[in-house]
Scaffold this motif. Structure first.
Motif, PDB file in Angstrom:
ATOM      1  N   GLU A   1       0.801  -1.222   0.000  1.00 25.40           N
ATOM      2  CA  GLU A   1       0.000   0.000   0.000  1.00 25.40           C
ATOM      3  C   GLU A   1       0.831   1.268   0.000  1.00 25.40           C
TER       4      GLU A   1
ATOM      5  N   ARG B   1      -2.769   7.665  -7.718  1.00 23.61           N
ATOM      6  CA  ARG B   1      -3.882   7.404  -6.791  1.00 23.61           C
ATOM      7  C   ARG B   1      -5.073   6.795  -7.531  1.00 23.61           C
TER       8      ARG B   1
ATOM      9  N   GLN C   1      -4.795   2.959  -8.105  1.00 25.66           N
ATOM     10  CA  GLN C   1      -4.751   2.022  -6.977  1.00 25.66           C
ATOM     11  C   GLN C   1      -5.916   1.034  -6.944  1.00 25.66           C
TER      12      GLN C   1
ATOM     13  N   LYS D   1       6.467  -1.235  -4.499  1.00 24.96           N
ATOM     14  CA  LYS D   1       5.944   0.096  -4.797  1.00 24.96           C
ATOM     15  C   LYS D   1       7.060   1.101  -4.523  1.00 24.96           C
TER      16      LYS D   1
END
Length: 108
Positions: A5, A37, A40, A57
């Motif tokens: 995340e 964003r 995601q 990430k």
């Protein structure tokens, strides 16, 4: 392996990435990037059921050597690797299917 995340605080070196065993999805972007964003939820959908796919990430930007070594120019850029070899990439996906297409059967 689970979906990552948060962006890594430090990036691995290219040689470390090249030595990773098994399929790896590199995600290059930045936490403030609107395109990143927006991607995601698409990534989360595409990663479903891919428990053995490693996801790294990586926060990218000027002077970041890992992104430059992969010639990343736009965010997000997703690159599927196997033993350090690039198999596929997608840049700024707008549908989960675009990410699923590069992943193929990786991690299933």
């Amino acid at each position: 392996m689970a979906l990552t995340e948060n962006y890594a605080l430090t990036e691995p070196s290219r040689s470390e990435v090249d030595l990773l065993d098994g399929p790896t999805l590199l995600e290059f972007g930045a936490p403030w990037c609107g395109h990143c964003r927006a991607a995601q939820p698409l990534l989360e959908q595409a990663m479903g059921g891919r428990d053995s796919l490693r996801h790294l990430k990586i926060e990218d930007g000027p002077g970041r050597p890992l992104g430059r070594s992969f010639r990343v120019k736009l965010w997000p850029t997703f690159i599927l690797l196997e033993h350090g070899v690039e198999l596929a990439r997608v840049v700024r996906p707008t549908e989960a299917e675009a990410i699923e297409q590069i992943l193929g059967e990786a991690g299933r």
